[in-house]
Design an enzyme around this catalytic site. Structure first.
Site, PDB file in Angstrom:
ATOM      1  N   THR A  73       0.779  -1.145  -0.068  1.00 30.87           N
ATOM      2  CA  THR A  73       0.094   0.167  -0.026  1.00 30.87           C
ATOM      3  C   THR A  73       0.946   1.246   0.205  1.00 30.87           C
ATOM      4  OG1 THR A  73      -0.057  -0.089   2.450  1.00 30.87           O
ATOM      5  CG2 THR A  73      -1.899  -1.087   1.086  1.00 30.87           C
ATOM      6  N   ASN A  98      -5.475  -5.457   0.885  1.00 26.28           N
ATOM      7  CA  ASN A  98      -5.522  -6.550   1.710  1.00 26.28           C
ATOM      8  C   ASN A  98      -5.944  -7.785   1.337  1.00 26.28           C
ATOM      9  OD1 ASN A  98      -6.204  -8.367   4.316  1.00 26.28           O
ATOM     10  ND2 ASN A  98      -6.224  -6.469   5.490  1.00 26.28           N
ATOM     11  N   HIS A 131      -2.462  -0.888  13.850  1.00 23.65           N
ATOM     12  CA  HIS A 131      -1.436  -1.652  13.299  1.00 23.65           C
ATOM     13  C   HIS A 131      -0.179  -1.603  14.062  1.00 23.65           C
ATOM     14  CE1 HIS A 131      -4.041  -1.735   9.757  1.00 23.65           C
ATOM     15  NE2 HIS A 131      -3.609  -2.985   9.144  1.00 23.65           N
ATOM     16  N   HIS A 132       0.815  -2.489  13.815  1.00 18.02           N
ATOM     17  CA  HIS A 132       2.052  -2.452  14.369  1.00 18.02           C
ATOM     18  C   HIS A 132       2.736  -1.308  13.896  1.00 18.02           C
ATOM     19  CE1 HIS A 132       3.746  -3.652  10.265  1.00 18.02           C
ATOM     20  NE2 HIS A 132       2.747  -4.410  10.406  1.00 18.02           N
ATOM     21  N   LYS A 135       4.577  -0.243  10.469  1.00 11.34           N
ATOM     22  CA  LYS A 135       3.665   0.278   9.291  1.00 11.34           C
ATOM     23  C   LYS A 135       4.090   1.572   9.150  1.00 11.34           C
ATOM     24  CE  LYS A 135      -0.686  -0.445   7.174  1.00 11.34           C
ATOM     25  NZ  LYS A 135      -0.296  -0.833   5.781  1.00 11.34           N
TER      26      LYS A 135
END
Length: 233
Positions: A73, A98, A131-132, A135
């Protein structure tokens, strides 16, 4: 199936593990600094790299006549350029923000809910994604896809990370250590809130979906989505 992996980070390594378990072989893999194998032997390429590298990786595959599945992305400002090249080369391409089967079912559910909610103007819609910390892009491509699904079926015109106007969808992006990916869509009014959510428990769901997409793409020509792969009407 012989697979090329463009991007050999955590996702690439997960794809490799699961692809080998399914009886596929990895004939090429690359990172930003190195490569191993022969990409021209590949039946399909799976591209999970970085926003900076994605376009060149996809172009390379299309120019070599290799069907390519991309889950990177943050590069979609050049999406039209890739589509044009794919058409010129009579290539095969799938992009998804995704690849998780569950998330793609969630996308469909999100659009159905947006259609149901459209007449009820007392509800304000918002999206939260977590998110982690590794990212790089925010909001996530998945959150953007969710917002675009809502826009298609409502009076909303766009999304924003800032304070939302009446025709915008507010997205809140959070980064927390080792969160695989959580997305929540909420419709809030003064009397109640309606929410749907998807929480990834591991990277395996994304990897499995990318492998399924590449298996499906081999032998086809054109530009497709996960709706085509999963036969979601």
């Amino acid at each position: 199936m012989k697979i090329a992996l463009l991007g050999y980070g955590k996702m690439g390594k997960t794809i490799e593990k699961l692809a080998l378990q399914k009886g596929h072989s990895i004939v090429y893999k690359s990172t930003s600094n190195s490569s191993e194998g022969n990409i021209t032997e590949a039946d399909a390429a799976i591209e999970f790299s970085s926003p900076e590298a994605a376009v060149n990786n996809i172009q390379r595959c299309l120019e070599a006549g290799i069907p390519v599945v991309s889950g990177t992305t943050g590069w979609l400002n050049q999406y039209d350029e890739i589509i044009k090249l794919c058409e010129q080369r009579n290539g095969s391409f799938i992009y998804a923000s995704n690849f998780s089967v569950g998330v793609n079912l969630f996308f469909s559910l999100n659009e159905q809910l947006a259609t149901l909610m459209e007449p009820w103007k007392d509800y304000n819609v918002s999206i939260e994604e977590i998110h982690h910390t590794e990212k790089k892009d925010a909001p996530s491509g998945t959150a953007i896809s969710i917002a675009e699904g809502i826009v298609k079926h409502s009076e909303k015109k766009s999304w924003t990370l800032d304070e939302a106007t009446t025709d915008e969808i507010k997205i809140t992006a959070k980064r927390i250590d080792d969160v695989k990916g959580t997305h929540v869509v909420s419709y809030a009014s003064e009397v109640d809130t309606i929410s749907i959510s998807h929480e990834a428990h591991s990277r395996d769901g994304f990897a499995i979906g990318a492998i399924v997409a590449s298996e499906w793409l081999v032998g086809k020509k054109g530009i497709f989505t996960m709706k085509d792969v999963l036969n979601i009407k």
